[in-house]
Design a protein around this motif. Structure first.
Motif, PDB file in Angstrom:
ATOM      1  N   GLN A  60      37.536  33.304  33.828  1.00 51.85           N
ATOM      2  CA  GLN A  60      37.602  33.596  35.251  1.00 51.85           C
ATOM      3  C   GLN A  60      38.816  32.942  35.904  1.00 51.85           C
ATOM      4  OE1 GLN A  60      33.915  32.928  37.198  1.00 51.85           O
ATOM      5  NE2 GLN A  60      34.294  34.543  38.645  1.00 51.85           N
ATOM      6  N   GLY A  61      39.296  31.826  35.356  1.00 51.94           N
ATOM      7  CA  GLY A  61      40.456  31.164  35.906  1.00 51.94           C
ATOM      8  C   GLY A  61      41.717  31.996  35.796  1.00 51.94           C
ATOM      9  N   ALA A  62      41.739  32.984  34.921  1.00 50.05           N
ATOM     10  CA  ALA A  62      42.900  33.835  34.730  1.00 50.05           C
ATOM     11  C   ALA A  62      42.743  35.173  35.460  1.00 50.05           C
ATOM     12  CB  ALA A  62      43.136  34.078  33.247  1.00 50.05           C
ATOM     13  N   GLU A  63      41.753  35.275  36.316  1.00 46.74           N
ATOM     14  CA  GLU A  63      41.498  36.493  37.059  1.00 46.74           C
ATOM     15  C   GLU A  63      42.692  36.850  37.946  1.00 46.74           C
ATOM     16  OE1 GLU A  63      37.191  37.766  38.429  1.00 46.74           O
ATOM     17  OE2 GLU A  63      38.089  36.287  39.735  1.00 46.74           O
ATOM     18  N   VAL A  64      43.027  38.128  38.010  1.00 50.41           N
ATOM     19  CA  VAL A  64      44.146  38.548  38.848  1.00 50.41           C
ATOM     20  C   VAL A  64      43.765  38.448  40.318  1.00 50.41           C
ATOM     21  CG1 VAL A  64      45.089  40.077  37.072  1.00 50.41           C
ATOM     22  CG2 VAL A  64      43.557  41.014  38.801  1.00 50.41           C
ATOM     23  N   LEU A  74      42.161  39.560  47.489  1.00 54.19           N
ATOM     24  CA  LEU A  74      41.397  40.395  46.562  1.00 54.19           C
ATOM     25  C   LEU A  74      41.446  39.717  45.196  1.00 54.19           C
ATOM     26  CD1 LEU A  74      42.939  43.854  47.548  1.00 54.19           C
ATOM     27  CD2 LEU A  74      40.827  42.817  48.412  1.00 54.19           C
ATOM     28  N   THR A  75      40.290  39.561  44.553  1.00 53.09           N
ATOM     29  CA  THR A  75      40.259  38.942  43.233  1.00 53.09           C
ATOM     30  C   THR A  75      39.544  39.851  42.253  1.00 53.09           C
ATOM     31  OG1 THR A  75      38.262  37.713  43.814  1.00 53.09           O
ATOM     32  CG2 THR A  75      40.349  36.551  44.056  1.00 53.09           C
ATOM     33  N   LYS A 153      52.837  40.400  32.132  1.00 53.73           N
ATOM     34  CA  LYS A 153      51.861  41.127  32.955  1.00 53.73           C
ATOM     35  C   LYS A 153      51.712  40.426  34.295  1.00 53.73           C
ATOM     36  CE  LYS A 153      50.577  44.004  29.665  1.00 53.73           C
ATOM     37  NZ  LYS A 153      50.441  45.429  29.749  1.00 53.73           N
ATOM     38  N   LEU A 154      51.504  41.232  35.327  1.00 55.81           N
ATOM     39  CA  LEU A 154      51.324  40.719  36.681  1.00 55.81           C
ATOM     40  C   LEU A 154      49.977  40.029  36.803  1.00 55.81           C
ATOM     41  CD1 LEU A 154      52.802  40.654  39.386  1.00 55.81           C
ATOM     42  CD2 LEU A 154      51.804  42.862  39.910  1.00 55.81           C
ATOM     43  N   TRP A 155      49.995  38.798  37.268  1.00 56.87           N
ATOM     44  CA  TRP A 155      48.788  37.992  37.414  1.00 56.87           C
ATOM     45  C   TRP A 155      48.388  37.899  38.882  1.00 56.87           C
ATOM     46  CZ3 TRP A 155      48.768  32.193  35.533  1.00 56.87           C
ATOM     47  CH2 TRP A 155      47.458  31.695  35.572  1.00 56.87           C
ATOM     48  N   SER A 156      49.393  37.798  39.758  1.00 58.01           N
ATOM     49  CA  SER A 156      49.105  37.683  41.176  1.00 58.01           C
ATOM     50  C   SER A 156      50.255  38.263  42.000  1.00 58.01           C
ATOM     51  CB  SER A 156      48.902  36.205  41.543  1.00 58.01           C
ATOM     52  OG  SER A 156      48.581  36.069  42.908  1.00 58.01           O
TER      53      SER A 156
END
Length: 176
Positions: A60-64, A74-75, A153-156
């Motif tokens: 969950q810590g790597a959630e975008v 938005l998560t 890859k886009l994370w945030s």
């Protein structure tokens, strides 16, 4: 023969691909650019989750995450991608002119800051094939990327509007 790209060049290319996918309204391409749970498989993650709660997921810590101008945070990949589908479905025309692009890479994380000079078209007038009125907007953005086995890859994504100056000079009515 082409030379291998540096991390900075590759991150810049993926960042540009993100905006180009938006311009084309290519949801499938845009989706492939965002970090997915399988992209982080096997990686160690830090989270703020409760280790005693079995409903919390390990990654969950790597959630975008994403913040569009004027929107709440938005998560989660589903919520973020739904927001882009909604934007694409309700935008007749959009073009990004990126300026002030700065890419920084440390290990497997990259940070891109830029100014999005956005030109977008409103709805077409009734009974017309013409594009509606064009509107310009200035937005500053921060994009965070993670290196995966499939590339960056886009994370945030976090975008905030730049407030325009009114152009009127303030008068000082205080006594001298």
């Amino acid at each position: 023969m082409s030379t291998p790209r540096t991390d900075v060049e590759e991150v810049a290319r993926v960042n540009t691909a993100f905006y180009e996918a938006m311009e084309r309204g290519d949801f499938e391409e845009l989706s492939t650019l965002w970090l997915a749970p399988l992209d982080i498989d096997g990686a160690e993650h830090t989270t703020d989750t409760d280790p005693e709660d079995p409903d919390e997921t390990a990654d969950q810590g790597a959630e975008v995450s994403c913040v569009h101008p004027g929107w709440p945070v938005l998560t989660g990949r589903g919520e973020v991608l739904r927001s882009y589908a909604l934007i694409m479905a309700n935008t007749e025309y959009i073009q990004f002119f990126l300026t002030d692009v700065h890419v920084s890479v440390i290990s497997d994380t990259a940070l891109v800051t830029c100014t999005e000079n956005i030109l977008s078209g409103g709805p077409s007038p009734e009974d017309s094939d013409e594009l509606g009125p064009l509107v310009g907007q200035l937005v500053v953005a921060t994009n965070v990327f993670r290196r995966t086995s499939d590339g960056w890859k886009l994370w945030s994504h976090h975008a905030s509007p730049v407030l325009a100056e009114s152009g009127e000079e303030e008068t000082d009515d205080s006594p001298s």
